[in-house]
Design a protein around this motif. Structure first.
Motif, mmCIF file in Angstrom:
data_model
loop_
_atom_site.group_PDB
_atom_site.id
_atom_site.type_symbol
_atom_site.label_atom_id
_atom_site.label_comp_id
_atom_site.label_asym_id
_atom_site.label_seq_id
_atom_site.Cartn_x
_atom_site.Cartn_y
_atom_site.Cartn_z
ATOM 1 N N ARG A 136 11.970 -8.276 -2.323
ATOM 2 C CA ARG A 136 10.848 -7.621 -2.564
ATOM 3 C C ARG A 136 9.653 -8.758 -2.859
ATOM 4 O O ARG A 136 8.374 -8.522 -2.415
ATOM 5 C CB ARG A 136 10.869 -6.755 -3.906
ATOM 6 C CG ARG A 136 11.657 -5.439 -3.851
ATOM 7 C CD ARG A 136 11.858 -4.698 -5.007
ATOM 8 N NE ARG A 136 12.279 -3.428 -5.023
ATOM 9 C CZ ARG A 136 13.702 -3.202 -5.283
ATOM 10 N NH1 ARG A 136 14.582 -4.282 -5.402
ATOM 11 N NH2 ARG A 136 14.109 -1.990 -4.908
ATOM 12 N N THR A 139 8.533 -10.574 0.246
ATOM 13 C CA THR A 139 7.620 -9.759 1.135
ATOM 14 C C THR A 139 6.190 -9.858 0.442
ATOM 15 O O THR A 139 5.329 -9.923 1.109
ATOM 16 C CB THR A 139 8.270 -8.426 1.239
ATOM 17 O OG1 THR A 139 9.657 -8.677 1.650
ATOM 18 C CG2 THR A 139 7.596 -7.583 2.325
ATOM 19 N N SER A 158 -0.079 2.276 2.781
ATOM 20 C CA SER A 158 0.758 2.908 1.657
ATOM 21 C C SER A 158 2.049 2.345 1.242
ATOM 22 O O SER A 158 2.334 2.123 0.257
ATOM 23 C CB SER A 158 0.717 4.587 1.772
ATOM 24 O OG SER A 158 1.748 4.756 2.647
ATOM 25 N N VAL A 159 2.779 1.908 2.273
ATOM 26 C CA VAL A 159 4.257 1.212 1.974
ATOM 27 C C VAL A 159 3.981 -0.037 1.315
ATOM 28 O O VAL A 159 4.749 -0.371 0.448
ATOM 29 C CB VAL A 159 4.900 0.988 3.278
ATOM 30 C CG1 VAL A 159 6.137 0.447 3.179
ATOM 31 C CG2 VAL A 159 5.086 2.217 4.169
ATOM 32 N N SER A 160 3.070 -0.790 1.735
ATOM 33 C CA SER A 160 2.700 -2.151 0.811
ATOM 34 C C SER A 160 2.213 -1.942 -0.372
ATOM 35 O O SER A 160 2.538 -2.464 -1.327
ATOM 36 C CB SER A 160 1.636 -3.118 1.655
ATOM 37 O OG SER A 160 2.103 -3.266 3.138
ATOM 38 N N ALA A 162 2.993 0.773 -2.160
ATOM 39 C CA ALA A 162 4.262 0.980 -3.043
ATOM 40 C C ALA A 162 5.226 -0.177 -3.323
ATOM 41 O O ALA A 162 5.816 -0.324 -4.334
ATOM 42 C CB ALA A 162 5.149 2.149 -2.078
ATOM 43 N N LEU A 163 5.172 -1.082 -2.195
ATOM 44 C CA LEU A 163 6.099 -2.080 -2.561
ATOM 45 C C LEU A 163 5.561 -3.081 -3.662
ATOM 46 O O LEU A 163 6.227 -3.427 -4.461
ATOM 47 C CB LEU A 163 5.943 -3.180 -1.110
ATOM 48 C CG LEU A 163 6.692 -4.409 -1.152
ATOM 49 C CD1 LEU A 163 8.239 -4.461 -1.513
ATOM 50 C CD2 LEU A 163 6.307 -5.164 -0.009
ATOM 51 N N ASP A 166 6.408 -1.210 -6.864
ATOM 52 C CA ASP A 166 8.020 -1.462 -7.021
ATOM 53 C C ASP A 166 8.279 -2.878 -7.433
ATOM 54 O O ASP A 166 9.161 -2.855 -8.296
ATOM 55 C CB ASP A 166 8.388 -0.893 -5.622
ATOM 56 C CG ASP A 166 10.067 -0.939 -5.872
ATOM 57 O OD1 ASP A 166 10.515 -0.493 -6.820
ATOM 58 O OD2 ASP A 166 10.779 -1.585 -4.947
ATOM 59 N N PRO B 23 5.365 6.759 1.393
ATOM 60 C CA PRO B 23 6.778 6.421 1.543
ATOM 61 C C PRO B 23 7.387 7.398 0.665
ATOM 62 O O PRO B 23 8.538 7.904 1.050
ATOM 63 C CB PRO B 23 6.600 5.252 1.107
ATOM 64 C CG PRO B 23 5.374 4.471 1.161
ATOM 65 C CD PRO B 23 4.495 5.654 0.955
ATOM 66 N N ALA B 242 9.956 -9.338 5.433
ATOM 67 C CA ALA B 242 9.639 -10.964 5.191
ATOM 68 C C ALA B 242 10.063 -11.806 6.268
ATOM 69 O O ALA B 242 10.983 -11.244 7.182
ATOM 70 C CB ALA B 242 10.395 -11.349 3.861
ATOM 71 N N TYR B 297 10.824 -0.563 -0.111
ATOM 72 C CA TYR B 297 9.363 -0.527 0.580
ATOM 73 C C TYR B 297 9.466 -1.792 1.394
ATOM 74 O O TYR B 297 8.460 -2.287 1.916
ATOM 75 C CB TYR B 297 8.321 -0.370 -0.285
ATOM 76 C CG TYR B 297 8.311 0.953 -1.200
ATOM 77 C CD1 TYR B 297 8.382 2.334 -0.579
ATOM 78 C CD2 TYR B 297 8.465 0.903 -2.429
ATOM 79 C CE1 TYR B 297 8.480 3.258 -1.247
ATOM 80 C CE2 TYR B 297 9.003 1.920 -2.996
ATOM 81 C CZ TYR B 297 8.789 3.214 -2.639
ATOM 82 O OH TYR B 297 9.037 4.258 -3.429
ATOM 83 N N ASN B 298 10.555 -2.550 1.671
ATOM 84 C CA ASN B 298 10.475 -3.583 2.409
ATOM 85 C C ASN B 298 11.926 -3.776 3.107
ATOM 86 O O ASN B 298 12.694 -3.184 2.352
ATOM 87 C CB ASN B 298 10.093 -4.927 1.422
ATOM 88 C CG ASN B 298 11.147 -5.129 0.493
ATOM 89 O OD1 ASN B 298 11.380 -4.513 -0.221
ATOM 90 N ND2 ASN B 298 11.962 -6.227 0.720
#
Lengths: 711, 345
Positions: A136, A139, A158-160, A162-163, A166, B23, B242, B297-298
């Motif tokens: 996580r 990334t 939105s995924v980023s 959320a990442l 998170d 998501p 990544a 989410y990754n």
């Protein structure tokens, strides 16, 4: 829905170590309808920065510790090798440079550590790995970094979003689980390597070794050799400046000493070779010594008598004499007397004739011609035959002068021998413990070789004043036989100064009195050493109890003679080997020179010597003469006063030469059957001959001795 | 050409739907799909999950299993759940390509004029079940190549687009190999996943028997629309990954090639040719979807590892030794995953 986030990164200095890393400062420019995200992004930024900072510290320390653990065996191993070389070899290198190894290692480690950079990506991956965050943080950091590189707004979907949320939450919950920066886990091979090298270092540090002792012995040997070289140089100088020596003798002496100097100057010289070189030179020098200076004792006595008489009776000042020796003064005094014969009055004639006559009798023992000339001179004075007296005295003066030169040569040789012997003894003592150094002894020439068992001597000097002390003193000269187990201990000494001998010397012939003083051997190891004071006996009659004592103390009227004899006889005469156990109450400085008899008798009156005193080579004295102790104060029978030229004098005026003593000394009370021990002694002596360097002729002494015993 | 984003964005409606998809909603929909399929399909959760991944990825799946394991039911149920057209082609040796893609037929209109009119074949459906695909001739099998890769069909110089989503689910029987035509490598490479349909467990068999013999018909309801599926496909591709995770996937792929330095002993010994770049695309894309389905989410390493097996097993070509010794591609892939470190050396 997309949020437009602008991410800036900045570089800040972390701690004070100039180690930098990127701090991600996420600034959200919400272009959409959700401005609340800006505050949340600040929270992400704080959380991520805190996590990255902690991870960076952990990573840095982890790398340092791992590097230290990986490289530690190198300096430790090098240190172990260095210490091993320093401790277990004779290389004389200091040990403190070992610390330099570790200092260099630490410096290298520090430089390497400073050059290490921990990037945010490294820290992020460390966080992901240690906290199991499923990449996580990595990334997130990549997204941030790519935004920085692009220098443009990046559309984060939105995924980023959320990442980030998170990741921040996960990091916030698990950051406390980050391992301590100083925690280090070692693999088994690495741990074994460290433990092995450390144990190796401890081993070489703590392992017992005698190399230090050897090294100190080496240094001591070098010091002794240097000292000996200086002594030899001094000796050469004194020989060169001695006008009394002939050119040939000077050349021989200086040549021999130069040869010895070159041998001792060899850097590869070791103890055995040094001792052998000294012994060899000593032996060659001894071959040059035709007449021991002690042989001139009679002449010296005569000379003293003559010049004392001249100085006392006519106006001749000894202090104005050109020569400082007795013989030289005697020569000058005689020559002066020859010129003054016609001017003497009756009293002077009577006294001088008497003294010259006495001198004649002294001199006759060594030089018959001189004795005759002095006698003729005395007769001429007495009969007032001035021409005859002058001629005889002139001839006597020349004889004195000739004898003086001869004696000076002998003294010079003996002095050289004495110094060489001292040097050899000094070198032989190198490396011996202090307690054992006292055991090193050198048998004097003429000592009864091997007459004593090779026991370890540990005696103490005998008590003073014990009237029976003499009984043990005559076992002198034997110390070196068995005490030593190394070269030098066993090497036969030739006329080296022996403590006992030196001690005994002055004791003989003390002019004062009736009470001669006899010192028991006070050498290195004599249990039974002691000083005996005899009573009633003649003036300072020094009895030599050794088998080869050249001269006992002689009586004289001024006491000087005896003293000189004693001093000379000690180192040269060696004496004895005889185990006389004679209680010599005669006041004669009985007791042979040389070392003590190990394990010999105690000083208690009436007590016999040790049971291993078994032999006196030569002719045994009749029982009751030499073996039996005399009571204190009793005159010692002449026969018991062994020695070739031993004199006893009861008058104090005129000495009588006593030659009746058994040459070989006296038979001692034997407590151990002879045959039971002789085999053992012979074997030990033979073994000692094989083990150490012994000059061949010295070996012959020992072999002859034991073969003589067999007969 | 691999799957592209343009494919997913072809429908403006779908793009609009994807922009509003979060998501969390993505995962919720996927869970609902799995649950709804699970109402009909007893067990086979992993199979359903991986089929769903392939569906969201826009790929095609090759199912391998003995008859009677519910492959057709699975596809039909899935079509019901996502509200898509479903068609089935039973491949036989005499099946012709035109039987699949369709053909031009001569029509006469009311005015008496004749013209050719394209009559679409069964391939024109959202979900296509190609049953026992290895029983058709290679010529017929290759008729699906363009459809599976490009999502189009060319008939008589005319390219016809296939509906979105287009999902081919082919089956083959591993036992009856006689009279079959093994799929060529090019054809196999077009399949996103190759899934082995496991035999049901005892409990699952009991449940199957209860459901199918009790007279109670269980029917799956519609959960999402086709457009929502396309939106899910678009969102899945936005999942960040990544660099070092991508590098890991690359190393895994390289490790399947016997001539590559990354290759392990088993690869060198038993593999003739490793996975294609499509395999890498498959692993990455499947990893993204798996991460989203897992609530992350990754893409993580474990997503790549999970995706590697179904993505690579049909793309590995074993050599004679591998075939002779009965080495399965799964064993080779397991060895590769075990020997390939997550961090580069």
């Amino acid at each position: 829905m997309y949020f437009i986030i602008e991410m800036r990164t900045s570089t800040i200095t972390h701690h004070a170590r100039a180690v930098t890393y990127r701090k991600s400062e996420v600034a959200l420019l919400i272009l959409s309808k959700k401005p609340r995200i800006g505050s949340r992004a600040e929270t992400w930024s704080v959380t991520l920065d805190a996590g990255l900072r902690s991870a960076g510290a952990s990573l840095r320390w982890g790398r340092r510790l791992r590097a230290a653990a990986s490289t530690l065996p190198v300096p430790v191993l090098c240190a172990a090798i260095y210490v091993a070389v320093a401790r277990f070899t004779l290389l004389d290198i200091p040990r403190w440079p070992v610390l330099l190894l570790f200092v260099v290692w630490l410096l290298g480690l520090s430089v390497w550590s400073l050059r290490q950079r921990v990037t945010s990506a490294d820290a992020a991956r460390y966080l992901d790995r240690k906290l199991q965050l499923d990449e996580r943080i990595t990334t997130c950091v990549e997204i941030i970094n790519s935004s920085r590189v692009a220098r443009s707004r990046r559309v984060v979907n939105s995924v980023s979003y959320a990442l980030f949320t998170d990741a921040a939450e996960a990091l916030d919950h698990s950051l406390h689980l980050l391992p301590h920066p100083f925690r280090l886990s070692l693999s088994r091979p690495r741990a074994l390597a460290i433990a092995g090298t450390v144990l190796c270092l401890m081993g070489v540090l703590l392992a017992p070794t005698n190399v230090d002792l050897l090294r100190s012995e080496k240094g001591e040997l070098s010091q002794s050799v240097q000292q000996q070289l200086a002594e030899i140089a001094s000796l050469k100088t004194s020989i060169g400046s001695n006008q009394q020596l002939s050119a040939d003798l000077k050349k021989s002496l200086v040549g021999e000493l130069s040869d010895l100097q070159s041998k001792l100057s060899d850097p590869r010289l070791d103890q055995a070779v040094g001792i052998a070189a000294l012994a060899d030179s000593e032996q060659r020098l001894r071959s040059l010594l035709q007449t021991p200076s002690s042989d001139f004792d009679a002449l010296v006595a005569a000379a003293q008598t003559v010049w004392n008489a001249v100085a006392s009776n006519i106006e001749w000042d000894p202090s104005q004499a050109v020569s400082s020796t007795d013989l030289g003064r005697a020569s000058e005094a005689t020559q002066f007397l020859a010129g003054q014969v016609s001017n003497l009055d009756t009293t002077q004639e009577r006294r001088l004739a008497s003294s010259v006559d006495r001198g004649s009798s002294y001199a006759a023992a060594r030089d018959v011609q001189l004795g005759k000339e002095l006698g003729e001179g005395a007769a001429g004075i007495r009969t007032r035959d001035r021409g005859k007296a002058a001629q005889a005295l002139t001839d006597a003066a020349q004889r004195f002068a000739s004898a003086d030169r001869e004696r000076e040569g002998s003294l010079a040789l003996e002095g050289a021998l004495s110094k060489l012997n001292k040097g050899r003894e000094q070198i032989a003592q190198v490396g011996k413990p202090a307690a054992k150094k006292a055991q090193v002894g050198f048998r004097q020439r003429g000592a009864a070789p091997g007459s004593q068992p090779p026991q370890t001597a540990s005696g103490t000097p005998g008590a003073q004043g014990d009237p029976q002390a003499d009984k043990s003193g005559d076992q002198s000269g034997n110390t070196g036989v068995g005490a030593g187990r190394t070269i030098g201990n066993n090497a036969p000494a030739y006329g080296g100064p022996q403590p006992g001998g030196q001690t005994n010397g002055p004791s003989t012939g003390q002019p004062s009195a009736n009470n001669g003083q006899g010192n028991g051997p006070s050498g290195s190891s004599n249990v039974a050493g002691g000083n005996g004071k005899g009573a009633q006996s003649g003036d300072g009659g020094g009895a030599k109890s050794g088998s080869s004592g050249s001269a006992g103390g002689s009586s004289n009227d001024n006491g000087q003679t005896g003293q000189l004899q004693g001093q000379v006889n000690g180192p040269v005469g060696g004496t004895s080997g005889a185990i006389s156990q004679v209680k010599n109450p005669a006041g004669s400085g009985a007791g042979g020179s040389g070392g003590a008899q190990p394990g010999s008798a105690s000083n208690k009156p009436g007590e016999t010597a040790g049971t291993e005193q078994v032999y006196v080579p030569g002719k045994p004295a009749p029982a009751g003469e030499s073996g039996a102790g005399n009571l204190p104060g009793e005159a010692s029978p002449p026969s018991a006063q062994t020695g070739e030229a031993g004199r006893s004098n009861s008058t104090g005026d005129s000495g009588e030469q006593s030659t009746g003593g058994p040459v070989g000394g006296a038979i001692m009370p034997v407590h151990t059957p002879y045959k039971e021990v002789i085999g053992q002694y012979a074997k030990q002596a033979t073994d000692a001959l094989e083990r150490a360097y012994i000059p061949p002729d010295a070996k012959d002494y020992v072999r002859d001795y034991f073969s003589g015993l067999g007969k | 050409m691999a799957l592209t984003e343009q494919d997913a964005l072809r429908s403006p409606q779908a793009a609009t739907t994807a922009a509003s998809l979060t998501p969390e909603a993505f995962r919720e929909r996927a869970v609902r799909i799995e649950q709804e399929v699970g109402k009909v399909i007893v067990g086979q959760r992993n199979l359903v999950h991986q089929v769903l991944v392939a569906l969201i990825a826009g790929g095609n799946v090759l199912l391998e299993g003995v008859p009677g394991l519910g492959k057709t039911v699975l596809v039909r149920t899935l079509a019901d759940v996502i509200d898509c057209n479903f068609s089935r082609i039973q491949f036989t040796p005499d099946l012709m390509p035109a039987d699949i893609v369709g053909t031009n037929i001569l029509n006469e209109d009311e005015h008496g004029r004749r013209n050719f009119e394209f009559q679409p074949g069964p391939v024109f459906a959202n979900l296509l079940l190609a049953d026992e695909i290895n029983r058709a001739t290679p010529k017929t099998q290759s008729a699906l190549l363009e459809a599976m890769q490009e999502g189009t069909v060319s008939v008589a110089r005319t390219v016809y687009g296939l509906p979105k989503p287009f999902f081919v689910l082919a089956t083959q029987n591993p036992l009856e190999m006689e009279g079959t035509y093994p799929l060529p490598e090019a054809q196999l490479d077009r399949f996103f996943f190759k899934l082995d349909v496991a035999f049901p467990t005892s409990a699952e068999l009991i449940a199957i028997s209860d459901r199918t013999t009790s007279g109670i018909e269980v029917k799956a309801g519609r959960v999402v629309t086709a457009a929502e599926v396309v939106a899910m496909q678009q969102l899945a591709r936005q999942t960040p990954i990544a660099t070092h995770v991508t590098a890991y996937a690359v190393r895994v792929l390289q490790a399947t090639h016997p001539g590559n330095p990354e290759a392990g002993n088993m690869t060198r010994r038993y593999v003739r040719y490793g996975g294609s770049p499509r395999a890498l695309q498959t692993m990455i894309l499947a990893g993204k979807i798996m991460a989203l389905l897992d609530g992350r989410y990754n893409v993580a390493f474990r997503d790549i590892k999970t995706a590697a097996l179904p993505a690579l097993r049909h793309r590995l070509i074993l050599n004679f030794d591998g075939e002779a010794e009965g080495i399965s591609p799964d064993a080779v892939i397991a060895s590769v995953l075990e020997e390939t470190p997550e961090e580069a050396k």
